[in-house]
Design a protein around this motif. Structure first.
Motif, PDB file in Angstrom:
ATOM      1  N   UNK A  60      42.084 -40.192  73.409  1.00  0.00           N
ATOM      2  CA  UNK A  60      42.639 -39.534  74.458  1.00  0.00           C
ATOM      3  C   UNK A  60      42.968 -38.128  74.075  1.00  0.00           C
ATOM      4  N   UNK A  61      43.540 -37.121  74.904  1.00  0.00           N
ATOM      5  CA  UNK A  61      43.939 -35.827  74.450  1.00  0.00           C
ATOM      6  C   UNK A  61      45.124 -36.158  73.552  1.00  0.00           C
ATOM      7  N   UNK A  62      44.962 -35.340  72.273  1.00  0.00           N
ATOM      8  CA  UNK A  62      45.917 -35.321  71.412  1.00  0.00           C
ATOM      9  C   UNK A  62      45.561 -36.174  70.061  1.00  0.00           C
ATOM     10  N   UNK A  63      44.408 -36.932  70.421  1.00  0.00           N
ATOM     11  CA  UNK A  63      43.946 -37.866  69.458  1.00  0.00           C
ATOM     12  C   UNK A  63      43.191 -37.090  68.134  1.00  0.00           C
ATOM     13  N   UNK A  64      43.485 -37.472  67.043  1.00  0.00           N
ATOM     14  CA  UNK A  64      42.640 -36.911  65.818  1.00  0.00           C
ATOM     15  C   UNK A  64      41.179 -37.882  65.636  1.00  0.00           C
ATOM     16  N   UNK A  65      40.254 -36.907  65.678  1.00  0.00           N
ATOM     17  CA  UNK A  65      38.713 -37.566  65.273  1.00  0.00           C
ATOM     18  C   UNK A  65      38.488 -36.765  64.133  1.00  0.00           C
ATOM     19  N   UNK A  66      37.977 -37.577  63.172  1.00  0.00           N
ATOM     20  CA  UNK A  66      37.382 -37.170  61.788  1.00  0.00           C
ATOM     21  C   UNK A  66      35.865 -37.367  61.696  1.00  0.00           C
ATOM     22  N   UNK A  71      38.197 -32.554  61.123  1.00  0.00           N
ATOM     23  CA  UNK A  71      39.144 -33.174  61.774  1.00  0.00           C
ATOM     24  C   UNK A  71      39.329 -32.353  63.296  1.00  0.00           C
ATOM     25  N   UNK A  72      39.118 -32.774  64.263  1.00  0.00           N
ATOM     26  CA  UNK A  72      38.838 -32.595  65.619  1.00  0.00           C
ATOM     27  C   UNK A  72      39.883 -33.191  66.414  1.00  0.00           C
ATOM     28  N   UNK A  73      40.824 -32.262  67.088  1.00  0.00           N
ATOM     29  CA  UNK A  73      41.687 -32.755  68.114  1.00  0.00           C
ATOM     30  C   UNK A  73      41.673 -32.187  69.335  1.00  0.00           C
ATOM     31  N   UNK A 103      40.808 -26.959  71.453  1.00  0.00           N
ATOM     32  CA  UNK A 103      40.611 -28.010  70.338  1.00  0.00           C
ATOM     33  C   UNK A 103      41.235 -27.334  68.864  1.00  0.00           C
ATOM     34  N   UNK A 104      41.900 -28.057  68.121  1.00  0.00           N
ATOM     35  CA  UNK A 104      42.368 -27.772  66.854  1.00  0.00           C
ATOM     36  C   UNK A 104      41.333 -28.378  65.875  1.00  0.00           C
ATOM     37  N   UNK A 204      30.379 -39.408  67.646  1.00  0.00           N
ATOM     38  CA  UNK A 204      31.327 -39.821  66.844  1.00  0.00           C
ATOM     39  C   UNK A 204      32.433 -40.282  67.794  1.00  0.00           C
ATOM     40  N   UNK A 205      33.043 -39.770  68.772  1.00  0.00           N
ATOM     41  CA  UNK A 205      34.176 -40.220  69.551  1.00  0.00           C
ATOM     42  C   UNK A 205      34.081 -39.617  71.228  1.00  0.00           C
ATOM     43  N   UNK A 206      34.475 -40.330  72.005  1.00  0.00           N
ATOM     44  CA  UNK A 206      34.611 -39.720  73.160  1.00  0.00           C
ATOM     45  C   UNK A 206      36.082 -39.699  73.869  1.00  0.00           C
ATOM     46  N   UNK A 207      36.491 -38.460  74.046  1.00  0.00           N
ATOM     47  CA  UNK A 207      37.886 -38.107  74.681  1.00  0.00           C
ATOM     48  C   UNK A 207      37.723 -38.114  76.141  1.00  0.00           C
ATOM     49  N   UNK A 208      38.602 -38.835  76.670  1.00  0.00           N
ATOM     50  CA  UNK A 208      38.900 -38.707  78.236  1.00  0.00           C
ATOM     51  C   UNK A 208      40.039 -37.678  78.529  1.00  0.00           C
TER      52      UNK A 208
END
Length: 218
Positions: A60-66, A71-73, A103-104, A204-208
């Motif tokens: 979700x928005x605000x979750x960190x993915x590496x 590192x992408x948020x 994104x950060x 690597x990940x999906x963000x809703x």
């Protein structure tokens, strides 16, 4: 009458020329050939068992993915008529708008890295996509000063805007979108091309996230 024992089986004689030819074959060739034959046999009878790759995590928005040593948020998603500094110029006569993902991103590798793909590298931040939209590669800039051609310094978080031009009816405020974040494998080139490279790009990940109506800065 004494029984005559059966004659011992005779061993077929291998011609001298055949033995010499066999001895000349390097041992690694024999191992490789045997391995190839085994793989061919295995493939003919159903192939090797493979372990399915685990599904990409749902964030979700605000979750960190590496992934990919980054590192992408995802901070938010915006739709607006224009966004200064994004490098995207919609044709308003055609009803086009600007879709922007905030994104950060932190470079977790020991050397600086560009946010966009070079000739020898796989997608970095420009590998971010929005499912269901044929948007192509995004335009990327810093969110705080509109700098383009951003280079990510090690262990320094950069606030970025990732933007595309989209048809006006493609995305509306309130819509839910799914953003894909790229992951890849770092390898070290030692022969033709030297250096570190990120290859075998996957999701690597999906963000809703929900899209918000934005106000373009003056």
């Amino acid at each position: 009458m004494n029984a005559v024992p059966p004659a011992a089986p005779t061993r077929a004689r291998v011609p001298v020329w055949a033995r010499r030819t066999f001895d000349m074959i390097p041992t690694p060739w024999l191992i490789t050939g045997g391995t190839g034959a085994l793989l061919a046999f295995t493939a003919a009878f159903g192939g090797l068992d493979t372990v399915p790759a685990p599904p990409a995590p749902e964030l979700a928005v605000g979750d960190e993915f590496t992934g990919s040593d980054l590192s992408i948020t995802v901070v938010g998603v915006e739709i607006t008529d224009t966004r200064r500094g994004s490098g995207v110029f919609p044709d308003q006569d055609k009803g086009e708008r600007v879709l922007t993902i905030f994104v950060d991103v932190t470079n977790e590798y020991s050397r600086p890295r560009p946010v966009s793909t070079s000739l020898t590298h796989s997608p970095v931040v420009d590998g971010i996509t929005v499912e269901g939209l044929s948007t192509g590669k995004p335009s990327i800039a810093r969110a705080d000063d509109s700098t383009s051609a951003v280079v990510l310094q090690p262990d320094v978080t950069a606030p970025l805007i990732v933007s595309w031009t989209v048809p006006g009816d493609a995305v509306r405020a309130g819509d839910e979108v799914r953003i894909t974040l790229p992951d890849s494998t770092r390898v070290v080139g030692e022969s033709v091309v030297r250096g570190e490279f990120w290859t075998d790009v996957v999701v690597g990940a999906r963000v809703t996230a929900h899209v918000h109506e934005g106000v373009a800065p003056e």
